[in-house]
Scaffold this motif. Sequence first.
Motif, short mmCIF file in Angstrom:
data_model
loop_
_atom_site.label_atom_id
_atom_site.label_comp_id
_atom_site.label_asym_id
_atom_site.label_seq_id
_atom_site.Cartn_x
_atom_site.Cartn_y
_atom_site.Cartn_z
N UNK A 1 0.86 -1.18 0.00
CA UNK A 1 0.00 0.00 0.00
C UNK A 1 0.90 1.23 0.00
N UNK A 2 0.70 2.09 -0.98
CA UNK A 2 1.54 3.29 -1.10
C UNK A 2 0.74 4.58 -0.98
N UNK A 3 -0.54 4.46 -0.73
CA UNK A 3 -1.38 5.64 -0.54
C UNK A 3 -1.33 6.07 0.93
N UNK A 4 -1.76 7.29 1.22
CA UNK A 4 -1.79 7.72 2.62
C UNK A 4 -2.71 6.83 3.46
N UNK A 5 -2.26 6.57 4.68
CA UNK A 5 -3.00 5.72 5.62
C UNK A 5 -2.98 6.41 6.97
N UNK A 6 -4.11 6.40 7.66
CA UNK A 6 -4.13 6.90 9.04
C UNK A 6 -4.40 5.70 9.95
N UNK A 7 -3.62 5.60 11.01
CA UNK A 7 -3.74 4.50 11.96
C UNK A 7 -3.95 5.10 13.35
N UNK A 8 -5.04 4.72 13.98
CA UNK A 8 -5.31 5.20 15.33
C UNK A 8 -4.93 4.14 16.35
N UNK A 9 -4.37 4.61 17.43
CA UNK A 9 -4.13 3.78 18.60
C UNK A 9 -4.70 4.52 19.80
N UNK A 10 -5.06 3.78 20.81
CA UNK A 10 -5.65 4.39 22.00
C UNK A 10 -4.92 3.86 23.23
N UNK A 11 -4.50 4.77 24.09
CA UNK A 11 -3.66 4.39 25.22
C UNK A 11 -4.34 3.42 26.19
#
Length: 68
Positions: free
Chosen positions: A2-12
């Motif tokens: 995957x070479x497109x922009x990706x957003x990854x969320x994490x939560x503490x």
Amino acid sequence: MITTPVIVFGCSQDRAVHPAIARNMAALYPQSTHVELEGSDHLMIIGRYAAVAMDHVDTWLSKNGLLP
């Protein structure tokens, strides 16, 4: 790959997906943005963290030219 922009969320405070997994996942993608929501649990898009999460999404969409 995957070479497109990706957003990854994490939560503490996420008990379903450890925050390190989100960080590691983001590291796999060259155009990723990792966001960790301090204090949030797995249900970040509802409740008190929803506005914060969506602000990050809006900013990311704008930064990556993905808004109409």
